[in-house]
Scaffold this active site. Structure first.
Site, short mmCIF file in Angstrom:
data_model
loop_
_atom_site.label_atom_id
_atom_site.label_comp_id
_atom_site.label_asym_id
_atom_site.label_seq_id
_atom_site.Cartn_x
_atom_site.Cartn_y
_atom_site.Cartn_z
CG ASN A 150 -6.86 -6.10 -0.66
OD1 ASN A 150 -7.25 -7.22 -0.93
ND2 ASN A 150 -7.30 -5.42 0.38
CB SER B 234 -9.41 -2.03 -1.96
OG SER B 234 -10.50 -2.26 -2.81
CG HIS C 54 -8.03 4.91 5.91
ND1 HIS C 54 -8.96 5.34 6.81
CD2 HIS C 54 -8.43 3.67 5.53
CE1 HIS C 54 -9.89 4.40 6.97
NE2 HIS C 54 -9.58 3.37 6.21
#
Ligand code: NAD
Length: 312
Positions: free
Chosen positions: A95, A119, A175
């Site tokens: 990514n 992403s 996160h």
């Protein structure tokens, strides 16, 4: 006003759909590298317009960035999602290259855009975008806390047996399953601290369920979730486009706030027409500060991988 969503997969398409249905932008461009997919999804969404009664124009684009020109806000969802058993962090190698290239392409055509990074691993992808583009920090916002807080409210409402919209709660920090911090002490049911209603064990369970909320869905779905992630990204766009100045926990660059610098991590942010307009200083207690420091250390470790990979 034009908004672009890069990545027409589960999260990107859901985000575009919410943007269209709520008429948050006059034009939504959905871009993907998969030939025809974004055009197909855009056409499908447009065919719901007479049924649902919205006037937003949704346009698909197979990797043609010229169509995204002049976007005010760009949501980046391109990249691999998690599979069951995977952590968000395992996605970094693939990514990082995708997000960096996408951000550079976007800015060639929309030099003034505010970028919302979805992403994963999102905190590191946000840091990468900030560093790689050199954009001012108010224009690079990672979406994670808005979703995690919504999941927190879901689990709180389940435990309370009360409506979701009557529950307030915030998740800060990274996160990740082990880095996010559901602030149970500050969660309320219509202004009443939930700690006055739920016992410590119930609150601990709510926090634990919230932290693995994404993994729970990934296990059920076989891939990562999309309705709430797409909606959360769209709500950040709405707050920017309509200059609502709503507070969402967002992943932003810290320069001393919450005792941290040279990092992007989730903190409560006023989101308005300039992107991240203000970082709100929640007065954390010693235990929460300690959790935040540990979370920042984990995010920093992940960011180090970017340097090791020579991506930044
Ligand atoms: P998905 O596989 O359904 O969609 C990803 C899309 O990106 C695919 O259509 C793919 O073709 C496209 N893509 C890949 N490389 C591209 C490129 N260079 N340019 C344009 N498009 C490209 O995945 P998804 O479920 O939509 O998830 C997307 C990302 O969002 C994943 O990394 C996932 O982990 C992450 N995610 C983040 C959150 C969050 O809260 N931040 C929540 C859910 C998912």
């Amino acid at each position: 006003m034009k908004v672009t969503v890069v990545g027409a997969g589960n999260v990107g398409a859901t985000c575009a759909n919410v943007l269209a249905i709520r008429e948050i932008a006059s034009e939504v461009v959905l871009l993907d590298i998969k030939e025809g997919v974004s055009e197909g999804k855009a056409m499908d969404m447009m065919q719901t317009s007479p049924l649902l009664g919205f006037d937003t124009c949704v346009v698909g684009s197979t990797n043609d960035y010229a169509k995204t020109a002049g976007s005010a806000v760009v949501v980046i969802t391109s990249g691999l999602p998690r599979k069951p058993g995977m952590t968000r962090e395992e996605l970094i190698g693939t990514n990082a290259g995708i997000v960096k290239t996408v951000a550079e392409n976007i800015l060639k055509h929309s030099p003034n855009a505010i970028l919302i990074i979805v992403s994963n691993p999102m905190d590191t992808m946000t840091y990468l975008t900030l560093k790689a583009t050199g954009l001012p920090k108010n224009r690079v916002i990672g979406m994670g806390g808005a979703l995690d807080s919504s999941r927190f409210k879901y689990y709180l409402s389940q435990a309370l047996g009360r409506p979701l919209t009557d529950v307030q709660g915030t998740v800060i920090g990274g996160h990740g399953d082990t880095t996010m911090i559901p602030l149970t002490r500050l969660a309320t049911y219509n202004g009443v601290p939930v700690s006055q209603i739920l016992d410590a064990a119930a609150l601990e369970k709510v926090a634990a369920d919230t932290m693995v909320g994404g993994a729970t869905l990934t296990k059920l779905l076989g891939t990562s979730a999309w309705y709430a992630p797409g909606a959360a990204a769209a709500m950040l766009v709405e707050s920017i486009v309509r200059d609502e100045k709503k507070v969402f926990p967002c992943c932003v660059s810290l320069e001393g706030e919450y005792g941290q610098k040279d990092i992007c991590i989730g903190v409560p942010v006023v989101v308005g027409k300039n992107g991240c307009e203000e970082i709100i200083d929640y007065k954390l207690n010693a235990e929460e500060k300690d959790l935040f420091e540990k979370s920042a250390a984990a995010v920093r470790k992940m960011n180090q991988v970017l340097a090791d990979m020579k991506v930044i």
